[in-house]
Design a protein around this motif. Structure first.
Motif, mmCIF file in Angstrom:
data_model
loop_
_atom_site.group_PDB
_atom_site.id
_atom_site.type_symbol
_atom_site.label_atom_id
_atom_site.label_comp_id
_atom_site.label_asym_id
_atom_site.label_seq_id
_atom_site.Cartn_x
_atom_site.Cartn_y
_atom_site.Cartn_z
ATOM 1 N N UNK A 76 -15.471 52.030 20.922
ATOM 2 C CA UNK A 76 -15.436 50.789 21.291
ATOM 3 C C UNK A 76 -14.443 51.081 20.802
ATOM 4 N N UNK A 77 -14.893 50.198 18.828
ATOM 5 C CA UNK A 77 -14.583 49.635 17.979
ATOM 6 C C UNK A 77 -13.189 50.554 18.348
ATOM 7 N N UNK A 78 -12.787 51.901 18.365
ATOM 8 C CA UNK A 78 -11.800 52.138 17.761
ATOM 9 C C UNK A 78 -10.602 51.784 18.535
ATOM 10 N N UNK A 79 -11.199 51.658 20.247
ATOM 11 C CA UNK A 79 -10.046 51.729 21.776
ATOM 12 C C UNK A 79 -9.440 50.124 21.740
ATOM 13 N N UNK A 80 -10.419 49.307 20.936
ATOM 14 C CA UNK A 80 -10.548 48.069 20.894
ATOM 15 C C UNK A 80 -9.046 47.866 19.829
ATOM 16 N N UNK A 81 -9.251 48.287 19.019
ATOM 17 C CA UNK A 81 -8.711 48.213 17.659
ATOM 18 C C UNK A 81 -7.268 48.892 17.971
ATOM 19 N N UNK A 82 -6.878 49.557 19.262
ATOM 20 C CA UNK A 82 -6.007 50.279 19.049
ATOM 21 C C UNK A 82 -5.172 49.870 20.901
ATOM 22 N N UNK A 83 -5.982 48.809 21.266
ATOM 23 C CA UNK A 83 -5.365 47.812 22.448
ATOM 24 C C UNK A 83 -5.419 49.180 23.601
ATOM 25 N N UNK A 84 -6.721 49.202 23.668
ATOM 26 C CA UNK A 84 -6.414 50.742 24.939
ATOM 27 C C UNK A 84 -7.785 50.278 26.023
ATOM 28 N N UNK A 85 -7.220 49.791 26.818
ATOM 29 C CA UNK A 85 -7.927 48.832 27.711
ATOM 30 C C UNK A 85 -8.505 49.425 29.317
ATOM 31 N N UNK A 86 -7.775 50.541 29.177
ATOM 32 C CA UNK A 86 -7.960 52.140 29.918
ATOM 33 C C UNK A 86 -9.048 53.390 29.530
ATOM 34 N N UNK A 87 -8.711 53.436 28.414
ATOM 35 C CA UNK A 87 -10.297 53.832 28.426
ATOM 36 C C UNK A 87 -11.652 53.144 28.235
ATOM 37 N N UNK A 114 -15.967 42.293 17.618
ATOM 38 C CA UNK A 114 -14.600 42.582 17.916
ATOM 39 C C UNK A 114 -13.526 41.247 18.416
ATOM 40 N N UNK A 115 -13.725 40.903 18.908
ATOM 41 C CA UNK A 115 -12.129 39.984 19.196
ATOM 42 C C UNK A 115 -12.252 39.125 18.044
ATOM 43 N N UNK A 116 -13.084 39.136 17.278
ATOM 44 C CA UNK A 116 -12.574 38.423 15.487
ATOM 45 C C UNK A 116 -11.534 39.296 14.927
ATOM 46 N N UNK A 117 -11.831 41.302 14.937
ATOM 47 C CA UNK A 117 -11.402 41.861 14.169
ATOM 48 C C UNK A 117 -10.282 42.233 14.763
ATOM 49 N N UNK A 118 -10.321 42.077 16.075
ATOM 50 C CA UNK A 118 -9.310 42.879 17.637
ATOM 51 C C UNK A 118 -8.121 42.255 17.624
ATOM 52 N N UNK A 142 -8.252 38.127 19.361
ATOM 53 C CA UNK A 142 -8.469 37.521 20.925
ATOM 54 C C UNK A 142 -7.990 37.877 22.062
ATOM 55 N N UNK A 143 -6.383 38.743 22.130
ATOM 56 C CA UNK A 143 -6.640 39.217 23.454
ATOM 57 C C UNK A 143 -7.164 40.301 24.142
ATOM 58 N N UNK A 144 -7.734 40.927 22.357
ATOM 59 C CA UNK A 144 -7.878 42.176 22.871
ATOM 60 C C UNK A 144 -9.454 41.652 23.877
ATOM 61 N N UNK A 145 -9.746 40.683 22.536
ATOM 62 C CA UNK A 145 -11.604 40.306 23.063
ATOM 63 C C UNK A 145 -11.081 39.941 24.577
ATOM 64 N N UNK A 146 -10.604 39.229 24.840
ATOM 65 C CA UNK A 146 -10.482 38.289 26.667
ATOM 66 C C UNK A 146 -10.825 39.800 27.172
ATOM 67 N N UNK A 147 -9.393 41.215 27.118
ATOM 68 C CA UNK A 147 -9.413 41.915 28.221
ATOM 69 C C UNK A 147 -10.723 43.141 27.763
ATOM 70 N N UNK A 148 -11.545 42.973 26.640
ATOM 71 C CA UNK A 148 -12.683 43.655 26.592
ATOM 72 C C UNK A 148 -13.804 42.707 27.181
ATOM 73 N N UNK A 149 -13.936 41.727 27.127
ATOM 74 C CA UNK A 149 -14.902 40.960 27.590
ATOM 75 C C UNK A 149 -14.794 41.316 29.296
#
Length: 119
Positions: free
Chosen positions: A56-67, A93-97, A99-106
């Motif tokens: 999950x951390x890796x996917x957030x860090x690589x912007x892989x919202x689909x997976x 993760x929002x603080x590391x990946x 905020x836009x990725x955090x919003x998608x993850x949220x």
């Protein structure tokens, strides 16, 4: 690979994804079932939950919202992560990946929670 390896891979895929897996065609599926799931996901040293958190951390860090939309609901369904833990992952993760990725993850997390509550 042997039938035992394929069966072990398919069972691990079912555990990780949270749905029934059927054997599939082609080289990509062979590598996925026989190597990634039968060997890598089954190695000692890390639990399925540990691997899921890393993924999950890796996917957030690589912007892989689909997976993430596969992994997050599976973690919730399998009881590896509860609602509070998933929401905490979003904040962390929002603080590391970013905020836009955090919003998608949220969005993925809240959709998974909403869906799980309906069942």
């Amino acid at each position: 690979m042997t039938d035992d390896t394929r069966n072990r891979g398919l069972r691990k895929m079912e555990e990780v994804y949270g749905w029934d897996m059927q054997d599939g065609p082609g080289e990509f599926f062979r590598y996925t079932a026989d190597h990634l799931f039968a060997e890598i996901w089954c190695r000692p040293g890390l639990s399925t939950r540990d691997r899921r958190l890393l993924l999950i951390g890796l996917l957030a860090g690589t912007n892989s919202a689909d997976v993430l939309s596969i992994q997050v609901p599976a973690a919730l369904k399998n009881g590896e992560l509860d609602e509070a833990a998933l929401r905490e992952i979003v904040v962390f993760l929002s603080h590391y990946a970013g905020w836009p990725m955090g919003a998608r993850l949220n969005t993925v997390v809240e959709d998974a929670i909403r869906t799980a509550r309906k069942k």
